[in-house]
Design an enzyme around this catalytic site. Structure first.
Site, PDB file in Angstrom:
ATOM      1  N   ASP A  68      25.828   1.789   8.243  1.00  0.00           N
ATOM      2  CA  ASP A  68      25.610   2.979   9.073  1.00  0.00           C
ATOM      3  C   ASP A  68      26.799   3.302   9.965  1.00  0.00           C
ATOM      4  OD1 ASP A  68      22.963   3.404   8.237  1.00  0.00           O
ATOM      5  OD2 ASP A  68      22.255   1.823   9.573  1.00  0.00           O
TER       6      ASP A  68
HETATM    7  O1  IFM Z   1      22.049  -1.217   6.417  1.00  0.00           O
HETATM    8  C1  IFM Z   1      21.808  -1.099   7.784  1.00  0.00           C
HETATM    9  C2  IFM Z   1      20.321  -1.219   7.992  1.00  0.00           C
HETATM   10  O2  IFM Z   1      19.650  -0.205   7.285  1.00  0.00           O
HETATM   11  C3  IFM Z   1      19.976  -1.144   9.473  1.00  0.00           C
HETATM   12  N1  IFM Z   1      20.713  -2.145  10.199  1.00  0.00           N
HETATM   13  C4  IFM Z   1      22.163  -2.062  10.035  1.00  0.00           C
HETATM   14  C5  IFM Z   1      22.548  -2.153   8.565  1.00  0.00           C
HETATM   15  C6  IFM Z   1      24.064  -2.029   8.417  1.00  0.00           C
HETATM   16  O3  IFM Z   1      24.550  -0.862   8.969  1.00  0.00           O
END
Ligand code: IFM
Length: 581
Positions: free
Chosen positions: A267
């Protein structure tokens, strides 16, 4: 006054709570009651915690007398005053979990691994499956809702005990897909709303979930279920599946790779593709993985035209990744909007990321030679005594062409921490590449039970995975954060069961393909699969990592590595002899 003390909490020392409230830091709740005991006397008491309806925003009323919730609460509390009833309920709860966990049990020479696979991984998966990344200790909930990406990964353990629950969840998630195959990124069950963020990987997690479910259950009727699209009209689950993949295939950039959009699994790479041009290498490998799975599914179902279409798409993507993204010793992380690569040896910071290496192997995009080279680079640049880091070296300057990752503190979170989800994929890639010893080392380096030994440094529960552990790039090296909120429990569980012990679901049945440390001479797994209890014992007299010499099913030699299917309710006894072949 708030009294804060990490060790020797005052309330315990003085025997008195202070009714204090804490709005930051690590809060905990405590309840105090006074109980007097005569010498030798025993008293039993029970403390209950309840969830009640949210107070109405307007009246701030909690439980309105006479309301449905009020009556329900009174009835429940009334029953719970009877201690026998409490004991009965507690026994029922224990039985529920016993039955749940009995659906898959392993017995290996590694007690810690047994404990995690048999109990704690499953429990963490069950909790994340229900709570996902919703409101909790770390996240506000209103912002995140139920993440579709997370939800479709949080199914491995749940699927074995509760396939119907996973089926319902898949159908629910289909309802958040748009007619063009795009998806909401997250959803709120009550309001049926959510956010459409434009993360490139989100639509693809639906096919991932559907395929995982089908391999476990062979319940192909799911594909015929009709589900409404979020923006009207309806289609079968098969249609939803195809639309998700076709949407991604229509979203490729200049190098024929998946466009980055507002981010991918990571993200915090949220500015790479903001202008619509950046491309993601990890995302393209994930797309390749899904395409390969589509080919396998349509081959099994005999849908020749679809098979050819997706095989062709797979070969093109795999070729583009190998042609444009190989940096010499590893795969780059992507191309930014300005066309420049990042996660490359040409960059000063963030030169190498783990995900494009592990998924080059998981997706089958890397050939044997490249798989070896890129995994060796992970070992060389990303390894720490507590597992591989997400990237190296961490960013020390904010880079607006990359995004939030570069604003995180070096060594923490997505800027160079030991991100357990990422580490679980490196573990899986090593197993697929056949290096059981290195995989086993990674397993123990990341295992919370090992790291929590230094409790004052680790600071989190020893029995569940945390999202990340700070790396040596930060002075708090070894400190865990965001416990529970991670897909790593699922992936470590899946990888140990399916690729280390090596008993994995295929459409035709359970495949046996172990890849274990050479010290494992004898190990067992009992697993419920399509209603049959498979009791599988492995003998490894020569101490090999891989290789199956003989398989015996119910006392008879079996020539295939896929175990036969039996009538629901039966027990199947399997012996596997490992050795050099
Ligand atoms: O992949 C994401 C997940 O969906 C939510 N926590 C952070 C991860 C890495 O950005």
């Amino acid at each position: 006054m708030i009294r804060l003390r990490d060790a020797n909490p005052e309330a315990v020392e003085l025997g008195q709570c202070f009714n204090s409230e804490i709005t930051a830091g690590d809060p905990c709740a405590s309840i105090q009651s006074e109980i007097e005991l005569e010498a030798g006397e025993e008293k039993e008491f029970v403390i209950f915690m309840f969830l009640v309806d949210k107070p109405s925003l307007h009246t701030n009323e909690r439980l309105k007398k006479g309301s449905k919730s009020y009556l329900k609460a009174v009835e429940t509390i009334g029953k719970l005053r009877d201690i026998e009833y409490v004991h009965k309920k507690f026994e029922e709860l224990k039985k529920y979990w016993d039955n749940y966990l009995q659906t898959l049990q392993v017995q290996t020479p590694d007690e810690k691994l047994n404990l995690f696979i048999n109990v704690w991984n499953r429990y963490q998966i069950a909790v994340t499956f229900d709570m996902s990344r919703n409101a909790g200790y770390y996240h506000g909930g209103l912002l995140f809702g139920t993440g579709i990406r997370d939800q479709m990964q949080d199914i491995f353990g749940e699927l074995i005990a509760n396939p119907e629950k996973v089926r319902d969840r898949i159908i629910e998630v289909c309802g958040y897909q748009f007619k063009d195959g795009s998806m909401l990124h997250n959803f709120f069950r009550i309001s049926k709303s959510g956010e459409k963020t434009g993360h490139s990987d989100t639509p693809l997690w639906l096919p991932f979930g559907i395929i995982t479910y089908l391999k476990e259950t062979a319940d192909f009727r799911l594909l015929d279920e009709k589900v409404e699209f979020y923006d009207g009209g309806s289609g079968t689950v098969l249609r939803h599946l195809i639309k998700a993949v076709d949407f991604s295939l229509s979203n490729l950039g200049k190098h024929g790779l998946l466009k980055f959009g507002r981010g991918d699994w990571n993200d915090t790479l949220d500015y790479v593709g903001l202008k619509g041009k950046g491309e993601t290498v990890w995302g393209s490998e994930f797309l390749a993985y899904v395409l390969k799975e589509m080919v396998e599914l349509f081959n099994y179902l005999g849908f020749k035209k679809l098979l050819r279409k997706y095989l062709d798409a797979y070969l093109k993507i795999a070729n583009n990744i190998n042609r444009f993204c190989w940096d010499g010793k590893w795969y780059i992380r992507g191309f930014k909007d300005d066309g420049k690569p990042f996660g490359s040896s040409r960059n000063k910071e963030g030169k190498i990321f783990a995900n494009p290496q592990s998924w080059a192997v998981i997706s089958g995009v890397a050939d044997e030679e490249r798989a070896k080279i890129c995994l060796a680079s992970v070992e060389k640049y990303l390894d720490t005594p507590k597992g591989p880091k997400i990237l190296h070296p961490p960013f020390t300057k904010v880079d607006p062409s990359i995004g939030l990752a570069t604003r995180c503190v070096p060594g923490k979170k997505e800027n160079g921490a030991i991100f357990n989800h990422v580490a679980s994929w490196v573990f899986l890639a090593e197993l697929i590449a056949g290096d059981a010893e290195r995989a086993y080392k990674i397993y123990h380096a990341t295992l919370p039970l090992n790291n929590a030994i230094d409790a004052d440094i680790y600071k989190m529960e020893p029995y569940v995975y945390s999202e990340y552990v700070t790396s040596p790039d930060h002075q708090t090296f070894g400190e865990a954060s965001h416990s529970w909120l991670t897909g790593s429990s699922d992936w470590f569980f899946k990888s140990v069961v399916e690729y280390m012990i090596g008993v994995r679901p295929t459409y035709a049945g359970l495949l046996v393909d172990p890849c274990v440390p050479s010290v494992w001479k004898n190990f067992k797994i009992t697993r419920l699969f399509r209603g049959v209890k498979y009791e599988i014992e492995f003998l490894n007299p020569d101490g090999v990592n891989k290789g199956v010499k003989e398989i015996w099913v119910n006392g008879r030699r079996h020539s295939d590595h896929i175990l036969p299917l039996f009538k629901k309710g039966s027990v199947c006894d399997v012996k596997v002899i490992m050795g050099k072949i």
